[in-house]
Design an enzyme around this catalytic site. Structure first.
Site, PDB file in Angstrom:
ATOM      1  CB  SER A 258      -4.313  13.911  -7.149  1.00 20.87           C
ATOM      2  OG  SER A 258      -5.555  14.547  -7.213  1.00 20.87           O
TER       3      SER A 258
ATOM      4  CB  THR B  69       2.895   7.543  -5.078  1.00 20.73           C
ATOM      5  OG1 THR B  69       1.801   8.450  -5.185  1.00 20.73           O
ATOM      6  CG2 THR B  69       3.903   8.095  -4.090  1.00 20.73           C
TER       7      THR B  69
ATOM      8  CB  ALA C 298       1.948  18.297   1.117  1.00 18.46           C
TER       9      ALA C 298
ATOM     10  CB  SER D  62       4.599  15.087  -5.448  1.00 20.91           C
ATOM     11  OG  SER D  62       5.163  13.830  -5.101  1.00 20.91           O
TER      12      SER D  62
ATOM     13  CD  GLU E   6      -3.077  -0.153  34.876  1.00 20.09           C
ATOM     14  OE1 GLU E   6      -4.291  -0.144  34.639  1.00 20.09           O
ATOM     15  OE2 GLU E   6      -2.219  -0.495  34.019  1.00 20.09           O
TER      16      GLU E   6
END
Length: 374
Positions: free
Chosen positions: A311, A204, A162, A176, A58
């Site tokens: 996973s 990972t 994915a 992956s 605003e």
């Protein structure tokens, strides 16, 4: 909404588009956009909340009005109820109330207990007509993270997965990368810039050594979270050694990290070999207590988390009801073997078995994207 018109809807859409420009920059505040039209229907000011701690939408819109006399009988459109309390900035409702406005049209009221209708009542007390509920559904969706944080006082967790058509997330050798296409990868990088942090598990981190940075689009760099239960991940990983290492948060159940000082209040550890933070949580069945981890990440100011884990981590988070939204890319590829998608579910029964409240399919390049809400 009975007193709204087609012009009101068109102008509110403009305000919503402006609000969206604050994605990734205003958390934990909501995204807000504002447009001002004169009595003769001319756009005389517009603005959005650009950065946390800086001027609200605003105020930015009012600052664009060259001739303040144009505010006589003007109409203000704002995507969220103007605030009525002093925070990092003065109350927007009070600022709007200084001018001879005719109407203030609001998409949704602010459920924050510090506001929650007080801003609207203040405007009405100044003789300004207030209309609410214009494109409210769109406004709520835009600020789903803010509304979730307000209601549950914890980070909003989004899981990204994915997989191939035959249900694999990684090849037999563990690779992956490049399951999804270029457009999907750009979208993921855009999400990284919008959420406060990106999270991966230790597997990972070890296998892919990801950077978790924004590269394919322009945007701010997120904080990076790695779940490292035993606290033994190598110090030369990108997460611990690149130029963004100060944005890394390690979560561990090992309180004996070398050179670490424990803060008993938050359980924070600061190892010698990187400039990020380490959060200490309890061990649960040989793993980090993820419910506790998410709570402590919230204590560090993390309001939203994009999970790009493998996973095992994905399965654990879903089983423990710690995921609030999921993005599932289905790539038009077949691997024939490797690591199965989380929980081993077939795509055709995914929503049925997991139990999403709602979900929809869209196309992203060559891939199909399912977005589901738990």
């Amino acid at each position: 909404m009975s007193d709204t018109s087609a012009d009101d809807i068109k102008r509110m859409r403009r305000a919503l588009r402006l609000a969206e420009k604050g994605k990734g920059y205003v958390a934990p505040n909501p995204m807000v956009g504002c447009v001002i039209y004169s009595a003769n229907g001319e756009l005389i000011g517009q603005g959005y909340h650009e950065r946390y701690g800086e001027a609200h939408a605003e105020i930015n819109a009012l600052n664009q009005v060259r001739d303040r006399s144009d505010l006589l009988d003007a109409t203000v459109y704002v995507t969220l109820e103007p605030c009525s309390h002093y925070g990092k900035t003065p109350p927007c409702a009070e600022e709007l109330g200084k001018y001879p406005l005719k109407r203030v049209v609001v998409a949704m009221t602010d459920p924050n207990p510090k506001v929650n209708g007080r801003g609207l009542e203040f405007l009405r007390s100044k003789g300004i007509h207030v209309a609410t509920g214009v494109l409210e559904e769109e406004a709520r969706k835009l600020n789903e993270v803010f509304l979730f944080n307000l209601r549950f006082s914890k980070p909003y967790v989004v899981l990204k997965v994915a997989q191939t058509l035959d249900g694999y997330v990684a090849a037999p050798d563990g690779d992956s990368r490049w399951i999804s296409g270029e457009e999907a990868r750009k979208k993921v990088h855009s999400w990284r810039s919008e959420y406060d942090a990106v999270l991966v598990g230790r597997n990972t981190a070890l296998l892919d050594n990801p950077k978790l940075t924004v590269r394919h689009v322009s945007g701010r760099q997120p904080r990076r979270i790695v779940i490292d239960g035993p606290g033994t991940l190598p110090a030369d990983l990108h997460l611990f050694s690149d130029i963004h290492e100060d944005k890394t948060i390690r979560v561990t159940y090992n309180p004996d990290l070398a050179g670490a000082d424990v803060d008993p209040a938050l359980g924070l550890l600061q190892p010698d070999y990187f400039r990020g933070q380490t959060v200490y949580v309890s061990e649960l069945n040989g793993h980090c207590n993820m419910d506790q981890a998410i709570s402590k990440l919230g204590d560090l100011g993390v309001s939203s988390i994009l999970v790009e884990a493998g996973s095992q981590m994905a399965s654990a988070l879903v089983r423990e009801n710690l995921v609030d939204k999921m993005h599932l890319f289905i790539a038009p590829k077949m691997l024939g073997g490797g690591t199965r998608s989380f929980l081993g579910l077939g795509v055709e029964r995914m929503s049925e078995i997991i139990g999403f409240r709602s979900g929809k399919w869209t196309r992203t390049g060559d891939d199909m994207l399912f977005t589901g809400y738990f």
